[in-house]
Design a protein around this motif. Structure first.
Motif, PDB file in Angstrom:
ATOM      1  N   VAL A 282       1.103   6.664  -7.051  1.00 34.83           N
ATOM      2  CA  VAL A 282       0.045   7.635  -7.344  1.00 34.83           C
ATOM      3  C   VAL A 282       0.573   9.056  -7.216  1.00 34.83           C
ATOM      4  O   VAL A 282       0.242   9.938  -8.016  1.00 34.83           O
ATOM      5  CB  VAL A 282      -1.160   7.409  -6.402  1.00 34.83           C
TER       6      VAL A 282
ATOM      7  N   LEU B 271      -6.981   8.000  -7.933  1.00 38.51           N
ATOM      8  CA  LEU B 271      -6.889   7.026  -9.024  1.00 38.51           C
ATOM      9  C   LEU B 271      -8.255   6.846  -9.689  1.00 38.51           C
ATOM     10  O   LEU B 271      -8.355   6.736 -10.914  1.00 38.51           O
ATOM     11  CB  LEU B 271      -6.365   5.695  -8.478  1.00 38.51           C
ATOM     12  N   ARG B 272      -9.328   6.813  -8.889  1.00 38.72           N
ATOM     13  CA  ARG B 272     -10.673   6.675  -9.456  1.00 38.72           C
ATOM     14  C   ARG B 272     -11.022   7.889 -10.317  1.00 38.72           C
ATOM     15  O   ARG B 272     -11.645   7.763 -11.378  1.00 38.72           O
ATOM     16  CB  ARG B 272     -11.695   6.514  -8.337  1.00 38.72           C
TER      17      ARG B 272
ATOM     18  N   LYS C 232      -4.040   6.631   2.133  1.00 43.79           N
ATOM     19  CA  LYS C 232      -4.326   5.563   1.172  1.00 43.79           C
ATOM     20  C   LYS C 232      -5.675   5.797   0.498  1.00 43.79           C
ATOM     21  O   LYS C 232      -5.810   5.648  -0.734  1.00 43.79           O
ATOM     22  CB  LYS C 232      -4.308   4.212   1.877  1.00 43.79           C
ATOM     23  N   GLU C 233      -6.687   6.164   1.278  1.00 44.05           N
ATOM     24  CA  GLU C 233      -8.012   6.414   0.710  1.00 44.05           C
ATOM     25  C   GLU C 233      -7.979   7.604  -0.249  1.00 44.05           C
ATOM     26  O   GLU C 233      -8.636   7.591  -1.305  1.00 44.05           O
ATOM     27  CB  GLU C 233      -9.011   6.670   1.835  1.00 44.05           C
TER      28      GLU C 233
ATOM     29  N   ASP D 235       0.832  -1.206   0.000  1.00 45.42           N
ATOM     30  CA  ASP D 235       0.000   0.000   0.000  1.00 45.42           C
ATOM     31  C   ASP D 235       0.867   1.257   0.000  1.00 45.42           C
ATOM     32  O   ASP D 235       0.509   2.270  -0.625  1.00 45.42           O
ATOM     33  CB  ASP D 235      -0.922   0.005   1.221  1.00 45.42           C
TER      34      ASP D 235
ATOM     35  N   LEU E 242      -6.545   6.377  -3.476  1.00 42.41           N
ATOM     36  CA  LEU E 242      -7.536   5.607  -4.228  1.00 42.41           C
ATOM     37  C   LEU E 242      -8.541   6.528  -4.910  1.00 42.41           C
ATOM     38  O   LEU E 242      -8.925   6.295  -6.068  1.00 42.41           O
ATOM     39  CB  LEU E 242      -8.265   4.637  -3.284  1.00 42.41           C
ATOM     40  N   SER E 243      -8.946   7.573  -4.207  1.00 44.36           N
ATOM     41  CA  SER E 243      -9.891   8.528  -4.795  1.00 44.36           C
ATOM     42  C   SER E 243      -9.278   9.239  -6.000  1.00 44.36           C
ATOM     43  O   SER E 243      -9.947   9.458  -7.017  1.00 44.36           O
ATOM     44  CB  SER E 243     -10.312   9.559  -3.751  1.00 44.36           C
TER      45      SER E 243
ATOM     46  N   PHE F  61       1.912   1.717  -3.438  1.00 45.77           N
ATOM     47  CA  PHE F  61       0.786   2.207  -4.241  1.00 45.77           C
ATOM     48  C   PHE F  61       0.653   3.726  -4.103  1.00 45.77           C
ATOM     49  O   PHE F  61       0.495   4.443  -5.096  1.00 45.77           O
ATOM     50  CB  PHE F  61      -0.500   1.513  -3.792  1.00 45.77           C
TER      51      PHE F  61
END
Length: 535
Positions: free
Chosen positions: A310, A530-531, A523-524, A303, A527-528, A306
């Motif tokens: 990003v 990346l989305r 991390k969240e 993570d 992810l946001s 990751f």
């Protein structure tokens, strides 16, 4: 940068006296600190007792001997969790087979009685392994074993290893915790070596779990030059070449400017520049306790990578970003509890004293081969310091903590500051001896908010004498700072080991949870992001 005095303005003696008077600004530090841990005196040995021992004796390096100065008696604690209960005899046999072949783990640190120079020497000795393997009998029925282990480690910070034997111990706690089936603590005096050399030595006792005949491997950092200043052959005109060299010249000027600034900040921090008051710092007149408290948290290394991809940064940038976010959460909560809602964290000076290893590690494979061949390889302490600014703020986007870290770290990478701090310390050692250099080394962590270190662990899951390892969390005791954060990778995990004076951080486990919560928020946010790109 030349730091030698000018002969036209100063004589060497007057220059030393002026620096000594500046150091006296913090002379009350030693009285304030007042740690009650007893400092054991080195063993005295006469040169005439054994001529053979005298011939084999090697002087301690100045940095290693500095770790024996009062209030700077530092130990490395390698906390390790295991998947199975520890079989003491098997572990003892493995340590005796490998580690005791290293000269520093089988030598006493003694002081010559005759010459009176105050210098210490390594003197080979016969090691009784039973004196170093400690298996305490602790009744833990219906008790929180996590707290028992943490209390046991805290108690180690109040004691020393007996100077009449080599300065290391292996403590075995065969009790199940939420982290592992058993826990061990390898306690090693910092004069034996720095974190990188000790990690290589420790891993030489391990083998990979998938292949019991293979040694662990450490990740190799690949340096990627993201700046592409080269031009295609058909475009290399006289003007493009001039522009290319002009950019390189500007980068060189920037490089040396960053170095001068970093050295100046290091010296200023040692003399007078102190961080702003916060829950992590001490006030004048504060009485240091005799104990340090410890906690550790493990997160996913995948993570972390990751988030790195990003945000287009490094793993260290992400780790520093998590640290900044966790400290911000803790400080803002403390000030809200105290009712100081008008406090502006953006205006506070908060810095980390990052400890950097300056010498390439010998490597697990090379070290294991030299141990098997009984070749004496000596690795000691070769460390520098980087004063890293920390941003204490409440960002709406958690990724901003990582971006702030990347901006600051990129500037630090284009500097020789860490190397220069090593030579500044050697300069102080030359003119003021061990006591003066130790005072300088104590002032820097005392004037900053926290000390930080990063150690690279093995890429694979490993085991020792048939005991699979769950995690490794290196930390220190006796280091003159209020709080320390040590980071270590292992396989697909990353562990934060947090140590603090119990009088400064009473709720250390809450701070540990802040590290995990900050990591989850970052991390969240990644992810946001990346989305959003995918949409």
């Amino acid at each position: 940068m030349a730091l030698e005095p000018s002969n036209q303005q100063y004589s060497p003696s007057s220059w030393v006296n002026q620096i000594s008077s500046l150091l006296n600004i913090g002379s009350s530090l030693d009285m304030e600190r007042g740690r009650k841990k007893m400092i054991l005196k080195p063993i005295l040995i006469s040169k005439n007792l054994n001529k053979n021992v005298e011939e084999e004796a090697v002087l301690l390096s100045p940095t290693s001997q500095m770790f024996h100065e009062p209030d700077y008696n530092v130990y490395v604690l390698a906390i390790m969790g295991w998947k199975v209960p520890i079989e003491v005899d098997a572990m003892k046999a493995e340590i005796q087979r490998t580690m005791l072949k290293h000269p520093r783990f089988s030598s006493l640190q003694v002081m010559d009685e005759i010459n009176g120079s105050g210098k210490m020497r390594w003197v080979p000795t016969t090691v009784n392994i039973d004196d170093h393997i400690i298996v305490p009998q602790i009744a833990h029925d219906n008790m929180d074993t996590d707290k028992l282990v943490e209390e046991y480690i805290s108690n180690l910070s109040t004691t020393n290893v007996d100077m009449s034997k080599p300065l290391w111990e292996f403590h075995v706690l065969n009790m199940k915790t939420s982290h592992a089936e058993a826990t061990s603590i390898f306690r090693i005096h910092h004069s034996i070596g720095d974190g990188t050399s000790l990690m290589s030595l420790l891993l030489s006792c391990f083998r990979t779990t998938s292949d019991p005949t293979s040694l662990p491997t450490l990740p190799v950092s690949s340096s990627k030059d993201k700046s592409n200043l080269s031009l295609s052959n058909n475009k290399k005109t006289i003007w493009s070449l001039m522009w290319q060299y002009l950019i390189k010249f500007w980068l060189l000027i920037k490089f040396w400017f960053n170095t001068v600034v970093d050295v100046f900040l290091f010296i200023a921090t040692a003399l007078f520049l102190k961080d702003s008051q916060s829950p992590f710092t001490t006030t004048r007149g504060y009485k240091w306790s005799t104990r340090q408290k410890y906690t550790y948290r493990t997160i996913s290394l995948d993570d972390i990578k990751f988030i790195k991809n990003v945000t287009d940064c490094s793993v260290n940038d992400v780790v520093l970003g998590i640290t900044q976010a966790a400290m911000s959460r803790y400080i803002l909560r403390r000030y809200e509890v105290e009712g100081k809602r008008k406090f502006l964290p953006e205006g506070m000076r908060c810095r980390a004293n990052v400890i950097v290893n300056l010498r390439p590690a010998l490597g697990v494979q090379t070290l294991a081969e030299t141990i098997e061949k009984n070749v004496k390889v000596i690795q000691g302490n070769c460390i520098g310091f980087v004063i890293f600014p920390l941003t204490i703020a409440q960002f709406s986007n958690p990724l901003d903590y990582v971006r702030k870290s990347k901006t600051s770290m990129d500037r630090k990478k284009h500097s020789l500051g860490s190397l220069c701090t090593f030579y500044v310390s050697k300069l102080f050692l030359k003119f003021f001896g061990f006591k003066g250099a130790a005072k300088l080394a104590k002032r820097v962590p005392f004037q900053t908010t926290l000390a930080m270190s990063n150690v690279i662990g093995p890429r694979e899951e490993i085991s020792c004498a048939g005991h699979p390892l769950v995690f490794v969390a290196p930390t220190c005791s006796g280091y003159p700072t209020g709080i320390m954060v040590h980071v270590c990778s292992y396989a697909k995990k990353l562990t934060f080991a947090i140590a603090a004076d119990e009088g400064i951080i009473p709720d250390l486990n809450q701070l540990g949870d802040d590290f995990v919560d900050s990591f989850m928020l970052i991390k969240e946010a990644a992810l946001s992001k990346l989305r959003t790109k995918a949409d």
